[in-house]
Design a protein around this motif. Structure first.
Motif, PDB file in Angstrom:
ATOM      1  N   VAL A  30       0.841  -1.201   0.000  1.00  0.00           N
ATOM      2  CA  VAL A  30       0.000   0.000   0.000  1.00  0.00           C
ATOM      3  C   VAL A  30       0.877   1.251   0.000  1.00  0.00           C
ATOM      4  CG1 VAL A  30      -1.751   1.318   1.245  1.00  0.00           C
ATOM      5  CG2 VAL A  30      -1.900  -1.174   1.189  1.00  0.00           C
ATOM      6  N   ALA A  31       1.906   1.246   0.832  1.00  0.00           N
ATOM      7  CA  ALA A  31       2.826   2.384   0.877  1.00  0.00           C
ATOM      8  C   ALA A  31       3.554   2.554  -0.460  1.00  0.00           C
ATOM      9  CB  ALA A  31       3.838   2.195   2.003  1.00  0.00           C
ATOM     10  N   LEU A  32       3.932   1.438  -1.087  1.00  0.00           N
ATOM     11  CA  LEU A  32       4.642   1.493  -2.366  1.00  0.00           C
ATOM     12  C   LEU A  32       3.761   2.023  -3.497  1.00  0.00           C
ATOM     13  CD1 LEU A  32       6.712  -1.821  -2.226  1.00  0.00           C
ATOM     14  CD2 LEU A  32       7.641   0.497  -2.361  1.00  0.00           C
ATOM     15  N   MET A  33       2.448   1.965  -3.331  1.00  0.00           N
ATOM     16  CA  MET A  33       1.574   2.593  -4.317  1.00  0.00           C
ATOM     17  C   MET A  33       1.905   4.071  -4.435  1.00  0.00           C
ATOM     18  SD  MET A  33      -2.042   0.713  -3.317  1.00  0.00           S
ATOM     19  CE  MET A  33      -3.085   1.824  -4.258  1.00  0.00           C
ATOM     20  N   GLY A  34       2.330   4.699  -3.332  1.00  0.00           N
ATOM     21  CA  GLY A  34       2.726   6.105  -3.378  1.00  0.00           C
ATOM     22  C   GLY A  34       3.870   6.344  -4.329  1.00  0.00           C
ATOM     23  N   LEU A  35       4.863   5.455  -4.311  1.00  0.00           N
ATOM     24  CA  LEU A  35       5.984   5.552  -5.247  1.00  0.00           C
ATOM     25  C   LEU A  35       5.511   5.292  -6.671  1.00  0.00           C
ATOM     26  CD1 LEU A  35       9.008   5.669  -5.999  1.00  0.00           C
ATOM     27  CD2 LEU A  35       9.167   3.253  -5.344  1.00  0.00           C
ATOM     28  N   ALA A  36       4.649   4.291  -6.826  1.00  0.00           N
ATOM     29  CA  ALA A  36       4.215   3.891  -8.168  1.00  0.00           C
ATOM     30  C   ALA A  36       3.501   5.012  -8.899  1.00  0.00           C
ATOM     31  CB  ALA A  36       3.313   2.660  -8.054  1.00  0.00           C
ATOM     32  N   HIS A  37       2.584   5.707  -8.214  1.00  0.00           N
ATOM     33  CA  HIS A  37       1.771   6.697  -8.930  1.00  0.00           C
ATOM     34  C   HIS A  37       2.193   8.137  -8.669  1.00  0.00           C
ATOM     35  CE1 HIS A  37      -1.018   6.143  -5.242  1.00  0.00           C
ATOM     36  NE2 HIS A  37      -0.356   7.274  -5.062  1.00  0.00           N
ATOM     37  N   ALA A  38       3.358   8.339  -8.099  1.00  0.00           N
ATOM     38  CA  ALA A  38       3.790   9.695  -7.736  1.00  0.00           C
ATOM     39  C   ALA A  38       3.782  10.658  -8.921  1.00  0.00           C
ATOM     40  CB  ALA A  38       5.187   9.654  -7.107  1.00  0.00           C
ATOM     41  N   LEU A  39       4.106  10.160 -10.109  1.00  0.00           N
ATOM     42  CA  LEU A  39       4.256  11.046 -11.260  1.00  0.00           C
ATOM     43  C   LEU A  39       2.966  11.229 -12.054  1.00  0.00           C
ATOM     44  CD1 LEU A  39       7.805  10.012 -12.550  1.00  0.00           C
ATOM     45  CD2 LEU A  39       7.148  11.916 -11.070  1.00  0.00           C
ATOM     46  N   CYS A  40       1.862  10.654 -11.596  1.00  0.00           N
ATOM     47  CA  CYS A  40       0.595  10.828 -12.320  1.00  0.00           C
ATOM     48  C   CYS A  40       0.151  12.286 -12.343  1.00  0.00           C
ATOM     49  CB  CYS A  40      -0.491   9.964 -11.681  1.00  0.00           C
ATOM     50  SG  CYS A  40      -0.330   8.194 -11.996  1.00  0.00           S
ATOM     51  N   TRP A  41       0.095  12.902 -11.171  1.00  0.00           N
ATOM     52  CA  TRP A  41      -0.356  14.305 -11.102  1.00  0.00           C
ATOM     53  C   TRP A  41       0.518  15.231 -11.941  1.00  0.00           C
ATOM     54  CZ3 TRP A  41      -4.533  16.685  -8.652  1.00  0.00           C
ATOM     55  CH2 TRP A  41      -4.462  18.078  -8.529  1.00  0.00           C
ATOM     56  N   PRO A  42       1.847  15.228 -11.784  1.00  0.00           N
ATOM     57  CA  PRO A  42       2.656  16.148 -12.595  1.00  0.00           C
ATOM     58  C   PRO A  42       2.643  15.830 -14.079  1.00  0.00           C
ATOM     59  CG  PRO A  42       4.072  14.703 -11.302  1.00  0.00           C
ATOM     60  CD  PRO A  42       2.673  14.508 -10.793  1.00  0.00           C
ATOM     61  N   ALA A  43       2.337  14.600 -14.462  1.00  0.00           N
ATOM     62  CA  ALA A  43       2.296  14.265 -15.886  1.00  0.00           C
ATOM     63  C   ALA A  43       0.946  14.593 -16.503  1.00  0.00           C
ATOM     64  CB  ALA A  43       2.617  12.781 -16.088  1.00  0.00           C
ATOM     65  N   ILE A  44      -0.140  14.367 -15.791  1.00  0.00           N
ATOM     66  CA  ILE A  44      -1.473  14.588 -16.356  1.00  0.00           C
ATOM     67  C   ILE A  44      -1.732  16.067 -16.614  1.00  0.00           C
ATOM     68  CG2 ILE A  44      -3.950  14.470 -15.864  1.00  0.00           C
ATOM     69  CD1 ILE A  44      -3.387  11.803 -14.405  1.00  0.00           C
ATOM     70  N   TRP A  45      -1.339  16.941 -15.703  1.00  0.00           N
ATOM     71  CA  TRP A  45      -1.641  18.367 -15.855  1.00  0.00           C
ATOM     72  C   TRP A  45      -1.115  18.965 -17.162  1.00  0.00           C
ATOM     73  CZ3 TRP A  45      -4.585  22.109 -13.605  1.00  0.00           C
ATOM     74  CH2 TRP A  45      -5.291  21.733 -12.471  1.00  0.00           C
ATOM     75  N   PRO A  46       0.179  18.858 -17.469  1.00  0.00           N
ATOM     76  CA  PRO A  46       0.640  19.451 -18.731  1.00  0.00           C
ATOM     77  C   PRO A  46       0.072  18.758 -19.957  1.00  0.00           C
ATOM     78  CG  PRO A  46       2.425  18.246 -17.640  1.00  0.00           C
ATOM     79  CD  PRO A  46       1.302  18.347 -16.668  1.00  0.00           C
ATOM     80  N   LEU A  47      -0.137  17.442 -19.900  1.00  0.00           N
ATOM     81  CA  LEU A  47      -0.714  16.731 -21.042  1.00  0.00           C
ATOM     82  C   LEU A  47      -2.147  17.191 -21.288  1.00  0.00           C
ATOM     83  CD1 LEU A  47       0.585  13.085 -20.383  1.00  0.00           C
ATOM     84  CD2 LEU A  47       1.404  14.682 -22.129  1.00  0.00           C
ATOM     85  N   ALA A  48      -2.894  17.428 -20.227  1.00  0.00           N
ATOM     86  CA  ALA A  48      -4.299  17.816 -20.360  1.00  0.00           C
ATOM     87  C   ALA A  48      -4.467  19.277 -20.765  1.00  0.00           C
ATOM     88  CB  ALA A  48      -5.037  17.554 -19.049  1.00  0.00           C
ATOM     89  N   LEU A  49      -3.578  20.162 -20.307  1.00  0.00           N
ATOM     90  CA  LEU A  49      -3.714  21.594 -20.593  1.00  0.00           C
ATOM     91  C   LEU A  49      -3.110  22.013 -21.929  1.00  0.00           C
ATOM     92  CD1 LEU A  49      -2.954  23.213 -17.096  1.00  0.00           C
ATOM     93  CD2 LEU A  49      -5.189  22.818 -18.156  1.00  0.00           C
ATOM     94  N   GLU A  50      -2.423  21.104 -22.582  1.00  0.00           N
ATOM     95  CA  GLU A  50      -1.747  21.445 -23.840  1.00  0.00           C
ATOM     96  C   GLU A  50      -2.757  21.898 -24.898  1.00  0.00           C
ATOM     97  OE1 GLU A  50       1.146  19.377 -27.230  1.00  0.00           O
ATOM     98  OE2 GLU A  50       0.635  18.303 -25.380  1.00  0.00           O
ATOM     99  N   GLY A  51      -2.513  23.082 -25.468  1.00  0.00           N
ATOM    100  CA  GLY A  51      -3.331  23.587 -26.559  1.00  0.00           C
ATOM    101  C   GLY A  51      -4.651  24.218 -26.164  1.00  0.00           C
ATOM    102  N   LEU A  52      -4.900  24.478 -24.870  1.00  0.00           N
ATOM    103  CA  LEU A  52      -6.194  25.034 -24.465  1.00  0.00           C
ATOM    104  C   LEU A  52      -6.293  26.542 -24.682  1.00  0.00           C
ATOM    105  CD1 LEU A  52      -7.233  23.151 -21.206  1.00  0.00           C
ATOM    106  CD2 LEU A  52      -7.575  22.531 -23.588  1.00  0.00           C
ATOM    107  N   GLY A  53      -5.151  27.251 -24.695  1.00  0.00           N
ATOM    108  CA  GLY A  53      -5.176  28.689 -24.921  1.00  0.00           C
ATOM    109  C   GLY A  53      -6.116  29.414 -23.984  1.00  0.00           C
ATOM    110  N   ARG A  54      -7.092  30.143 -24.543  1.00  0.00           N
ATOM    111  CA  ARG A  54      -8.000  30.947 -23.723  1.00  0.00           C
ATOM    112  C   ARG A  54      -8.937  30.100 -22.854  1.00  0.00           C
ATOM    113  NH1 ARG A  54     -13.041  31.663 -26.581  1.00  0.00           N
ATOM    114  NH2 ARG A  54     -12.968  30.688 -28.653  1.00  0.00           N
TER     115      ARG A  54
END
Length: 438
Positions: free
Chosen positions: A353-377
């Motif tokens: 359960v604790a190792l899940m923290g290591l496994a998914h640590a980069l989800c938040w920082p990766a999803i944000w730029p991928l999702a906001l790309e090209g949104l402009g206004r």
């Protein structure tokens, strides 16, 4: 309010904003991951089952969905600096609500206070995350968010330790089984004494939050111009951007498993009879900090944001399988990983359960730029939609709690995390690339 985009030829101008945002990310982490200690504590204090106890996460995270659009409207009207100050003030008031909650031992008042904290955090998150994404080159956005994540999860490491020191210090056998053995008069007296220990920590928190209101208000945090994109010029609404809609769903599933890993580990530890159950959230947070450090070093030098997300989904799935199939008696894995350090070891299933923290640590920082790309206004609306995805922290743990309560087995509840990781896998492979629904 225009979306924050700092000019890349003005590096000095980004230093103060990043320092302020870093301070706010520490506050996010401390307040958010305090829930991991509150859940098993309130389970005992208010005589709750697992499902009822996880309304702590529901009350806290549902505020993001309920308040995201109203808070984004406030942000557009007030600007970043004043909006952040309003968010901190709301949190300060909510911290004070913990005083009557503790004095009466009323679970509904605790939940009201938690909703207030979540509401204040909503406006802070809506402002700060796109700010970090836009403060530098887009290909290194995940690295900047990872740095913020280290600050955030570092606070998450400290929160359970501080809670244990201030609230549980000197208490022996404060758990469901030991309380149930007491006579009625002795039980009531014990619960009142322990409940009263919550008052001063939240008074301190309220004072700190109101001091931060003044600091942010007079910080000189700049409001900066928005960038346009060709995609945004041809779209009429945020729902026409599949990458952000699916990104919000990916964040929904990610936050759900993040909260499960951080906030249910104490419940699981209490069920197994572990003495240090109230501080187990720190184990998950330490592993998340390690994951963020990997992101800072590796992105984009060695792996891309998309590859980091893909690896997180696969590793998270493997951890869930480890929780479900591992031993709740053996401590072999923890003994190898940190037994030599003197830190208390835990059963293998708790370690996974604790190792899940290591496994998914980069989800938040990766999803944000991928999702906001090209949104402009549409970036401000996209940010609000992504913030609404944080509702996964309200819904998914409740499903976990229902499964665990129905099966009378907390370990079985971790099945809920597997489909969440599989959706993140889909977003990493295909969802983030979609630019139309056809």
């Amino acid at each position: 309010m225009e979306t924050a985009v700092l000019s890349q030829n003005e590096p000095r101008s980004s230093l103060l904003p990043m320092a302020i945002i870093g301070m706010l990310f520490f506050i996010f982490g401390f307040v958010t991951w305090l829930n991991g200690s509150l859940i098993p504590f309130l389970k005992v204090l208010c005589d709750l089952n697992e499902f009822q106890a996880l309304f702590v996460t529901f009350a806290f995270y549902i505020a993001y969905t309920v308040m995201a659009l109203p808070m984004s409207y406030i942000l557009r009207k007030t600007g970043y600096r004043d909006g952040m100050a309003i968010g901190l003030a709301i949190m300060g008031v909510a911290a004070l609500v913990f005083i009557p909650a503790a004095q009466t031992g009323s679970y509904p008042i605790f939940l009201l206070a938690l909703f207030g904290l979540g509401a204040g955090l909503t406006i802070l998150q809506t402002a700060s995350n796109p700010y970090v994404v836009k403060v530098g080159p887009p290909e290194s956005a995940a690295t900047r968010i990872a740095i913020m994540g280290i600050i955030n999860k570092g606070a998450g490491v400290l929160a359970p330790i501080v809670f244990t020191a201030l609230v549980l210090s000197g208490l022996v056998d404060f758990n469901t089984e030991s309380i149930s053995r007491l006579g009625e008069v002795e039980r009531v007296a014990r619960l009142e004494e322990v409940s009263g220990r919550l008052v001063m920590p939240y008074v301190y928190m309220a004072v700190l939050l109101f001091l931060l209101v003044a600091l942010v208000k007079f910080s000189g945090l700049p409001d900066i111009e928005e960038e346009e994109s060709k995609d945004s010029e041809t779209k009429s609404g945020i729902l026409q951007f599949p990458q952000v809609v699916l990104g919000a769903l990916a964040l929904f599933t990610y936050v759900g498993v993040e909260v499960i890993a951080g906030d249910t580990i104490g419940l699981y530890g209490e069920r197994l009879g572990l003495a240090n159950y109230a501080s187990l959230t720190s184990y998950t947070m330490v592993f998340m900090v390690i994951g963020y450090l990997i992101g800072v070093v590796g992105i984009p030098r060695y792996i891309s944001q998309q590859q980091a997300l893909l690896g997180s989904a696969v590793a998270g799935s493997l951890c869930v399988i480890g929780v479900l199939s591992g031993s709740s008696e053996s401590t072999a894995i923890a003994s190898v990983l940190w037994g030599w350090s003197g830190i208390p070891v835990v059963p293998d299933t708790v370690t996974f359960v604790a190792l899940m923290g290591l496994a998914h640590a980069l989800c938040w920082p990766a999803i944000w730029p991928l999702a906001l790309e090209g949104l402009g206004r549409f970036t401000a609306q996209g940010s609000a939609l992504l913030i609404m995805g944080i509702a996964g922290g309200a819904i998914v743990p409740l499903v976990f709690g229902k499964v665990a309560h129905f099966a009378d087995n907390t370990q079985v509840g971790y099945w809920v995390a597997l489909p969440c990781y599989l959706f993140i896998l889909f977003y990493a492979l295909k969802g983030h690339r979609m630019r139309s629904w056809s």
